[in-house]
Design a protein around this motif. Structure first.
Motif, PDB file in Angstrom:
ATOM      1  N   SER A  23      26.678  25.074  26.373  1.00 50.79           N
ATOM      2  CA  SER A  23      25.347  25.533  26.771  1.00 50.79           C
ATOM      3  C   SER A  23      25.357  26.258  28.112  1.00 50.79           C
ATOM      4  CB  SER A  23      24.387  24.338  26.836  1.00 50.79           C
ATOM      5  OG  SER A  23      24.310  23.690  25.588  1.00 50.79           O
ATOM      6  N   VAL A  24      26.272  25.868  28.995  1.00 51.09           N
ATOM      7  CA  VAL A  24      26.392  26.486  30.321  1.00 51.09           C
ATOM      8  C   VAL A  24      27.854  26.849  30.544  1.00 51.09           C
ATOM      9  CG1 VAL A  24      26.072  26.199  32.803  1.00 51.09           C
ATOM     10  CG2 VAL A  24      24.450  25.144  31.225  1.00 51.09           C
ATOM     11  N   LEU A  25      28.087  28.105  30.929  1.00 51.04           N
ATOM     12  CA  LEU A  25      29.442  28.576  31.206  1.00 51.04           C
ATOM     13  C   LEU A  25      29.588  28.914  32.679  1.00 51.04           C
ATOM     14  CD1 LEU A  25      29.987  31.170  28.312  1.00 51.04           C
ATOM     15  CD2 LEU A  25      30.698  28.774  28.342  1.00 51.04           C
ATOM     16  N   HIS A  26      30.760  28.625  33.210  1.00 50.91           N
ATOM     17  CA  HIS A  26      31.115  29.064  34.558  1.00 50.91           C
ATOM     18  C   HIS A  26      32.298  30.017  34.398  1.00 50.91           C
ATOM     19  CE1 HIS A  26      28.381  26.166  36.375  1.00 50.91           C
ATOM     20  NE2 HIS A  26      28.818  25.305  35.479  1.00 50.91           N
ATOM     21  N   ASP A  27      31.969  31.293  34.239  1.00 52.35           N
ATOM     22  CA  ASP A  27      32.953  32.332  33.947  1.00 52.35           C
ATOM     23  C   ASP A  27      32.600  33.546  34.807  1.00 52.35           C
ATOM     24  OD1 ASP A  27      34.416  34.470  32.874  1.00 52.35           O
ATOM     25  OD2 ASP A  27      34.352  33.677  30.838  1.00 52.35           O
ATOM     26  N   PRO A  28      33.146  33.621  36.042  1.00 55.78           N
ATOM     27  CA  PRO A  28      32.761  34.699  36.971  1.00 55.78           C
ATOM     28  C   PRO A  28      32.966  36.103  36.412  1.00 55.78           C
ATOM     29  CG  PRO A  28      33.959  32.979  38.126  1.00 55.78           C
ATOM     30  CD  PRO A  28      34.070  32.661  36.659  1.00 55.78           C
ATOM     31  N   LEU A  29      34.060  36.325  35.686  1.00 53.47           N
ATOM     32  CA  LEU A  29      34.311  37.660  35.136  1.00 53.47           C
ATOM     33  C   LEU A  29      33.226  38.033  34.131  1.00 53.47           C
ATOM     34  CD1 LEU A  29      35.995  40.190  34.622  1.00 53.47           C
ATOM     35  CD2 LEU A  29      37.343  38.867  32.958  1.00 53.47           C
ATOM     36  N   LEU A  30      32.934  37.148  33.199  1.00 57.48           N
ATOM     37  CA  LEU A  30      31.916  37.439  32.202  1.00 57.48           C
ATOM     38  C   LEU A  30      30.549  37.587  32.846  1.00 57.48           C
ATOM     39  CD1 LEU A  30      31.051  37.794  29.269  1.00 57.48           C
ATOM     40  CD2 LEU A  30      30.898  35.299  29.083  1.00 57.48           C
ATOM     41  N   ALA A  31      30.241  36.748  33.823  1.00 54.95           N
ATOM     42  CA  ALA A  31      28.944  36.832  34.506  1.00 54.95           C
ATOM     43  C   ALA A  31      28.777  38.195  35.175  1.00 54.95           C
ATOM     44  CB  ALA A  31      28.812  35.706  35.529  1.00 54.95           C
ATOM     45  N   SER A  32      29.830  38.679  35.821  1.00 51.82           N
ATOM     46  CA  SER A  32      29.735  39.983  36.488  1.00 51.82           C
ATOM     47  C   SER A  32      29.568  41.103  35.483  1.00 51.82           C
ATOM     48  CB  SER A  32      30.970  40.226  37.362  1.00 51.82           C
ATOM     49  OG  SER A  32      32.127  40.397  36.563  1.00 51.82           O
ATOM     50  N   GLN A  33      30.224  40.995  34.334  1.00 47.83           N
ATOM     51  CA  GLN A  33      30.092  42.017  33.303  1.00 47.83           C
ATOM     52  C   GLN A  33      28.711  41.981  32.646  1.00 47.83           C
ATOM     53  OE1 GLN A  33      32.411  44.522  32.580  1.00 47.83           O
ATOM     54  NE2 GLN A  33      33.103  43.706  34.533  1.00 47.83           N
ATOM     55  N   LEU A  34      28.172  40.796  32.459  1.00 45.10           N
ATOM     56  CA  LEU A  34      26.811  40.696  31.920  1.00 45.10           C
ATOM     57  C   LEU A  34      25.805  41.307  32.888  1.00 45.10           C
ATOM     58  CD1 LEU A  34      26.901  37.110  30.381  1.00 45.10           C
ATOM     59  CD2 LEU A  34      26.349  39.211  29.136  1.00 45.10           C
ATOM     60  N   LYS A  35      25.973  41.070  34.173  1.00 43.77           N
ATOM     61  CA  LYS A  35      25.076  41.666  35.174  1.00 43.77           C
ATOM     62  C   LYS A  35      25.150  43.197  35.118  1.00 43.77           C
ATOM     63  CE  LYS A  35      25.180  37.846  38.508  1.00 43.77           C
ATOM     64  NZ  LYS A  35      25.586  37.446  39.881  1.00 43.77           N
ATOM     65  N   ARG A  36      26.348  43.704  34.914  1.00 44.05           N
ATOM     66  CA  ARG A  36      26.521  45.154  34.775  1.00 44.05           C
ATOM     67  C   ARG A  36      25.750  45.666  33.563  1.00 44.05           C
ATOM     68  NH1 ARG A  36      32.061  47.889  32.660  1.00 44.05           N
ATOM     69  NH2 ARG A  36      31.510  50.100  32.897  1.00 44.05           N
ATOM     70  N   LEU A  37      25.842  44.947  32.453  1.00 52.02           N
ATOM     71  CA  LEU A  37      25.119  45.343  31.243  1.00 52.02           C
ATOM     72  C   LEU A  37      23.607  45.278  31.475  1.00 52.02           C
ATOM     73  CD1 LEU A  37      24.945  46.038  28.226  1.00 52.02           C
ATOM     74  CD2 LEU A  37      25.161  43.590  27.734  1.00 52.02           C
ATOM     75  N   TYR A  38      23.133  44.208  32.102  1.00 53.66           N
ATOM     76  CA  TYR A  38      21.688  44.089  32.377  1.00 53.66           C
ATOM     77  C   TYR A  38      21.197  45.272  33.203  1.00 53.66           C
ATOM     78  CZ  TYR A  38      22.528  39.117  31.251  1.00 53.66           C
ATOM     79  OH  TYR A  38      22.889  37.930  30.665  1.00 53.66           O
ATOM     80  N   ALA A  39      21.973  45.666  34.206  1.00 55.00           N
ATOM     81  CA  ALA A  39      21.576  46.790  35.064  1.00 55.00           C
ATOM     82  C   ALA A  39      21.465  48.079  34.263  1.00 55.00           C
ATOM     83  CB  ALA A  39      22.577  46.950  36.210  1.00 55.00           C
TER      84      ALA A  39
END
Length: 274
Positions: free
Chosen positions: A112-128
């Motif tokens: 339910s909750v992930l701690h994955d800095p690489l994926l989080a940064s890529q998701l933020k890029r997609l959101y932007a």
């Protein structure tokens, strides 16, 4: 932290839905999404019930909820939380094609909750990119979407399929779901459902809730809300939407809609139409 919620639809990504929100007092009751919820906490922390327990997602962590899975949501701090999330459906994942380990297979995420800095940064890029379509080419947005979703699946997909009920029970649950979906504007009784599938009312409610995570009446409200959302996005008047989806009046729709989606029907319609 002020309360705000903005919905965006990426037409060049098969109308992919994204929510940008900040909440402090908002509390989401038990609900489901038609698509997967894939979000990143940007500030604060969110607490939510999912898969039988309470989870806390803090800053830069990723929230993952599979489509049609029951969950809640509220602040885990005194000052609230801000996040962005996308809601891809099974059809959206088909865009990934051969990048999937099993082409055409809908993924399943058991965390339910992930701690994955690489994926989080890529998701933020997609959101932007989704939030600013005017300054980014369609090709760029689609390419990044495919890259990010592929990364998510490769790192966190678990090929697992739930079978909460089998045989005649499975048939009964599906019949009830189909009936509720087809009659969302009707005032349906438990006797109606019991007659439909020839099950004892008490057993019916217990079995349905075990299979879906919601009792039949709550599931019915969810189907109404998802249909209301679709009608609002197509520009139908709010009063007509309330009537056509089985809510007693516009204020009744407003109350349920705000609790489920964090924004009023009127505000959502403005955002969805632009």
């Amino acid at each position: 932290m002020s309360e705000s919620a903005k919905y965006t639809y990426a037409k060049d990504l098969n109308n992919l839905e994204m929510l940008q929100a900040s909440f402090r007092r908002q509390t989401f009751g038990k609900h489901v999404h038609e698509g997967f919820c894939i979000g990143v906490i940007e500030q604060g922390a969110q607490a939510f019930y999912h898969s039988g327990e309470i989870h806390v997602a803090d800053t830069n962590s990723i929230i993952l909820v599979n489509a049609d899975e029951v969950h809640t949501g509220n602040s885990a701090t005194d000052y609230g939380w801000s996040y962005k999330a996308i809601y891809p459906t099974a059809e959206h994942f088909e865009l990934i094609g051969s990048e999937l380990s099993q082409a055409g297979c809908t993924p399943y995420f058991n965390q339910s909750v992930l701690h994955d800095p690489l994926l989080a940064s890529q998701l933020k890029r997609l959101y932007a990119l989704i939030a600013d379509p005017q300054n980014h080419a369609t090709l760029e947005r689609q390419t990044v979407y495919l890259e990010v979703m592929t990364l998510l699946i490769q790192r966190h997909n678990r090929h697992h399929f739930l079978s909460p009920v089998t045989g005649s029970e499975h048939w009964a649950i599906q019949q009830i779901k189909d009936y509720l979906n087809a009659n969302m504007d009707q005032n349906i009784s438990l006797d109606d459902l019991s007659t439909l599938v020839q099950l004892n009312p008490h057993y019916l409610v217990r079995t349905f809730q075990k299979a879906t995570g919601l009792p039949p009446h709550a599931y019915h409200v969810q189907t109404r809300l998802h249909q209301a959302k679709a009608l609002l996005a197509h520009g139908q008047p709010i009063s007509n939407v309330a009537l056509n989806t089985g809510f007693t009046d516009q204020s009744h729709l407003n109350r349920h809609f705000k609790k489920a989606f964090g924004v009023t029907p009127g505000k959502f319609q403005q955002q969805a139409r632009h």
